[in-house]
Scaffold this motif. Structure first.
Motif, PDB file in Angstrom:
ATOM      1  N   ALA A  51       0.854  -1.172  -0.032  1.00  0.00           N
ATOM      2  CA  ALA A  51       0.046   0.025   0.038  1.00  0.00           C
ATOM      3  C   ALA A  51       0.958   1.186   0.006  1.00  0.00           C
ATOM      4  CB  ALA A  51      -0.832  -0.125   1.296  1.00  0.00           C
ATOM      5  N   TYR A  52       2.047   1.215   0.682  1.00  0.00           N
ATOM      6  CA  TYR A  52       2.831   2.201   0.760  1.00  0.00           C
ATOM      7  C   TYR A  52       4.266   1.723   1.197  1.00  0.00           C
ATOM      8  CZ  TYR A  52       1.571   2.087   5.701  1.00  0.00           C
ATOM      9  OH  TYR A  52       1.454   1.430   6.960  1.00  0.00           O
ATOM     10  N   TRP A  53       5.389   2.611   1.211  1.00  0.00           N
ATOM     11  CA  TRP A  53       6.708   2.075   1.566  1.00  0.00           C
ATOM     12  C   TRP A  53       7.348   3.247   1.705  1.00  0.00           C
ATOM     13  CZ3 TRP A  53       4.714   1.118  -3.123  1.00  0.00           C
ATOM     14  CH2 TRP A  53       5.178   1.841  -4.172  1.00  0.00           C
ATOM     15  N   TYR A  54       8.478   3.145   2.508  1.00  0.00           N
ATOM     16  CA  TYR A  54       9.372   3.934   3.175  1.00  0.00           C
ATOM     17  C   TYR A  54      10.533   3.993   2.117  1.00  0.00           C
ATOM     18  CZ  TYR A  54       6.931   4.742   7.268  1.00  0.00           C
ATOM     19  OH  TYR A  54       5.880   4.772   8.173  1.00  0.00           O
ATOM     20  N   PHE A  55      11.369   4.694   1.456  1.00  0.00           N
ATOM     21  CA  PHE A  55      12.372   4.525   0.374  1.00  0.00           C
ATOM     22  C   PHE A  55      12.174   3.624  -0.605  1.00  0.00           C
ATOM     23  CE2 PHE A  55      13.941   6.237   4.353  1.00  0.00           C
ATOM     24  CZ  PHE A  55      14.553   7.652   3.995  1.00  0.00           C
ATOM     25  N   SER A  56      12.192   2.203  -0.378  1.00  0.00           N
ATOM     26  CA  SER A  56      11.837   1.311  -1.402  1.00  0.00           C
ATOM     27  C   SER A  56      10.911   0.116  -0.890  1.00  0.00           C
ATOM     28  CB  SER A  56      13.458   0.327  -1.638  1.00  0.00           C
ATOM     29  OG  SER A  56      13.546  -0.161  -0.459  1.00  0.00           O
ATOM     30  N   LYS A  57      10.561  -0.602  -1.861  1.00  0.00           N
ATOM     31  CA  LYS A  57       9.461  -1.555  -1.526  1.00  0.00           C
ATOM     32  C   LYS A  57       9.850  -2.820  -0.769  1.00  0.00           C
ATOM     33  CE  LYS A  57       6.402  -0.706  -5.312  1.00  0.00           C
ATOM     34  NZ  LYS A  57       5.915  -1.220  -6.503  1.00  0.00           N
ATOM     35  N   GLU A  58      11.350  -2.833  -0.623  1.00  0.00           N
ATOM     36  CA  GLU A  58      11.680  -3.979   0.129  1.00  0.00           C
ATOM     37  C   GLU A  58      12.274  -3.325   1.624  1.00  0.00           C
ATOM     38  OE1 GLU A  58      11.904  -7.057  -0.864  1.00  0.00           O
ATOM     39  OE2 GLU A  58      10.790  -6.291  -2.753  1.00  0.00           O
ATOM     40  N   PRO A  59      12.318  -4.224   2.695  1.00  0.00           N
ATOM     41  CA  PRO A  59      12.873  -3.888   4.013  1.00  0.00           C
ATOM     42  C   PRO A  59      14.188  -3.442   3.851  1.00  0.00           C
ATOM     43  CG  PRO A  59      11.752  -6.090   4.097  1.00  0.00           C
ATOM     44  CD  PRO A  59      11.816  -5.807   2.560  1.00  0.00           C
ATOM     45  N   ASP A  60      14.423  -2.210   4.512  1.00  0.00           N
ATOM     46  CA  ASP A  60      15.812  -1.657   4.600  1.00  0.00           C
ATOM     47  C   ASP A  60      16.104  -0.730   5.682  1.00  0.00           C
ATOM     48  OD1 ASP A  60      14.397   0.631   4.204  1.00  0.00           O
ATOM     49  OD2 ASP A  60      15.083   1.107   2.171  1.00  0.00           O
ATOM     50  N   MET A  61      17.298  -0.623   5.980  1.00  0.00           N
ATOM     51  CA  MET A  61      17.691   0.014   7.229  1.00  0.00           C
ATOM     52  C   MET A  61      17.209   1.485   7.428  1.00  0.00           C
ATOM     53  SD  MET A  61      19.416  -2.185   8.700  1.00  0.00           S
ATOM     54  CE  MET A  61      20.007  -1.414  10.175  1.00  0.00           C
ATOM     55  N   LEU A  62      16.960   2.170   6.527  1.00  0.00           N
ATOM     56  CA  LEU A  62      16.337   3.536   6.477  1.00  0.00           C
ATOM     57  C   LEU A  62      14.967   3.339   6.981  1.00  0.00           C
ATOM     58  CD1 LEU A  62      18.223   5.570   3.806  1.00  0.00           C
ATOM     59  CD2 LEU A  62      18.400   5.919   6.097  1.00  0.00           C
ATOM     60  N   GLY A  63      14.219   2.316   6.578  1.00  0.00           N
ATOM     61  CA  GLY A  63      12.919   2.149   6.685  1.00  0.00           C
ATOM     62  C   GLY A  63      12.673   1.510   8.309  1.00  0.00           C
ATOM     63  N   LEU A  64      13.591   0.913   8.616  1.00  0.00           N
ATOM     64  CA  LEU A  64      13.536   0.687  10.285  1.00  0.00           C
ATOM     65  C   LEU A  64      13.656   1.839  10.751  1.00  0.00           C
ATOM     66  CD1 LEU A  64      13.738  -1.741  12.057  1.00  0.00           C
ATOM     67  CD2 LEU A  64      15.938  -1.694  11.949  1.00  0.00           C
ATOM     68  N   VAL A  65      14.441   2.818  10.607  1.00  0.00           N
ATOM     69  CA  VAL A  65      14.435   4.188  11.332  1.00  0.00           C
ATOM     70  C   VAL A  65      13.145   4.874  11.229  1.00  0.00           C
ATOM     71  CG1 VAL A  65      15.509   6.468  11.314  1.00  0.00           C
ATOM     72  CG2 VAL A  65      17.029   4.580  10.922  1.00  0.00           C
ATOM     73  N   ALA A  66      12.517   4.838  10.261  1.00  0.00           N
ATOM     74  CA  ALA A  66      11.050   5.102  10.191  1.00  0.00           C
ATOM     75  C   ALA A  66      10.302   4.460  10.960  1.00  0.00           C
ATOM     76  CB  ALA A  66      10.761   5.332   8.829  1.00  0.00           C
ATOM     77  N   HIS A  67      10.413   3.153  11.190  1.00  0.00           N
ATOM     78  CA  HIS A  67       9.531   2.331  12.104  1.00  0.00           C
ATOM     79  C   HIS A  67       9.690   2.310  13.429  1.00  0.00           C
ATOM     80  CE1 HIS A  67       8.849   0.291   8.024  1.00  0.00           C
ATOM     81  NE2 HIS A  67       7.792  -0.079   8.648  1.00  0.00           N
ATOM     82  N   THR A  68      10.903   2.855  13.901  1.00  0.00           N
ATOM     83  CA  THR A  68      11.392   2.790  15.260  1.00  0.00           C
ATOM     84  C   THR A  68      11.586   4.116  15.935  1.00  0.00           C
ATOM     85  OG1 THR A  68      13.720   2.510  14.680  1.00  0.00           O
ATOM     86  CG2 THR A  68      12.352   0.348  15.144  1.00  0.00           C
ATOM     87  N   VAL A  69      12.053   4.963  15.444  1.00  0.00           N
ATOM     88  CA  VAL A  69      12.189   6.134  16.038  1.00  0.00           C
ATOM     89  C   VAL A  69      11.599   7.623  15.580  1.00  0.00           C
ATOM     90  CG1 VAL A  69      14.430   5.504  16.968  1.00  0.00           C
ATOM     91  CG2 VAL A  69      14.336   6.410  14.947  1.00  0.00           C
ATOM     92  N   LEU A  70      10.567   7.481  14.612  1.00  0.00           N
ATOM     93  CA  LEU A  70      10.144   8.468  14.100  1.00  0.00           C
ATOM     94  C   LEU A  70       8.731   8.695  14.867  1.00  0.00           C
ATOM     95  CD1 LEU A  70       9.854  10.843  11.872  1.00  0.00           C
ATOM     96  CD2 LEU A  70       8.824   9.107  10.525  1.00  0.00           C
ATOM     97  N   ILE A  71       7.600   7.930  14.631  1.00  0.00           N
ATOM     98  CA  ILE A  71       6.273   7.819  15.468  1.00  0.00           C
ATOM     99  C   ILE A  71       6.419   8.094  16.885  1.00  0.00           C
ATOM    100  CG2 ILE A  71       4.146   6.964  15.535  1.00  0.00           C
ATOM    101  CD1 ILE A  71       5.090   8.151  12.629  1.00  0.00           C
ATOM    102  N   PRO A  72       7.199   7.082  17.652  1.00  0.00           N
ATOM    103  CA  PRO A  72       6.971   7.069  19.173  1.00  0.00           C
ATOM    104  C   PRO A  72       7.117   8.589  19.852  1.00  0.00           C
ATOM    105  CG  PRO A  72       8.297   5.290  18.538  1.00  0.00           C
ATOM    106  CD  PRO A  72       8.076   6.168  17.224  1.00  0.00           C
ATOM    107  N   PRO A  73       8.165   9.459  19.376  1.00  0.00           N
ATOM    108  CA  PRO A  73       8.225  10.822  19.915  1.00  0.00           C
ATOM    109  C   PRO A  73       6.906  11.758  19.589  1.00  0.00           C
ATOM    110  CG  PRO A  73       9.969  10.564  18.087  1.00  0.00           C
ATOM    111  CD  PRO A  73       9.230   9.244  18.561  1.00  0.00           C
ATOM    112  N   VAL A  74       6.274  11.305  18.444  1.00  0.00           N
ATOM    113  CA  VAL A  74       5.351  12.169  18.115  1.00  0.00           C
ATOM    114  C   VAL A  74       4.100  11.692  19.039  1.00  0.00           C
ATOM    115  CG1 VAL A  74       3.305  12.291  16.069  1.00  0.00           C
ATOM    116  CG2 VAL A  74       5.725  12.351  15.846  1.00  0.00           C
TER     117      VAL A  74
END
Length: 156
Positions: A51-74
């Motif tokens: 449906a959507y993706w960060y950076f690329s359609k495959e799991p990657d390290m930058l996507g992991l940053v978005a998954h782990t440290v972007l939304i919790p502080p918000v």
């Protein structure tokens, strides 16, 4: 990538400078709950249904940053000023304002790199407009439960 790193820095700085409501235990709970819920949801919506993706359609390290440290502080910022003791109408308005802010931020993330890092497959902004308030309500319910559990703990 620049947009993601800037957002991570800014949201974390604001969250840890401006929030004063939480115990360390609550911060850990908010952080882990947010990360777990996002990873579970994104595993299905992002990786299975594309449906959507960060950076690329495959799991990657930058996507992991978005998954782990972007939304919790918000979520920490959202909960810090949530009007827990106000009438339901104030709570609904608060959620609507935050949803609008999140949607505006999502529009920025759709910009081309280096500022943008989020891409749509079949997902559209109206999907987020429907889902975000539900996610905020789940977060508030979870936080209320954690506060209740903390109040009933027997301390040695």
């Amino acid at each position: 990538m620049l947009g993601l790193l800037l957002a991570v820095f800014l949201f974390n700085l604001l969250a840890f400078r401006l929030t004063n409501r939480f115990t360390k235990n609550q911060i850990i709970h908010i952080w882990l709950f947010t990360t777990a819920l996002q990873v579970i949801f994104d595993t299905i919506i992002e990786f299975k249904y594309h449906a959507y993706w960060y950076f690329s359609k495959e799991p990657d390290m930058l996507g992991l940053v978005a998954h782990t440290v972007l939304i919790p502080p918000v979520n920490m910022l959202f909960l810090n000023w949530f009007p827990f003791k106000r009438k339901v109408m104030y709570k609904l308005i608060y959620i609507a304002v935050w949803t609008t802010g999140i949607l505006l931020y999502e529009m920025i993330t759709l910009l081309p790199e280096p500022w943008g890092y989020f891409h749509y497959g079949w997902w559209r902004l109206w999907h987020a407009a429907i889902l975000d308030p539900i996610l905020f309500l789940i977060l508030v319910t979870f936080y209320n439960w954690i506060v209740k559990v903390e109040g009933t703990l027997v301390r040695n």
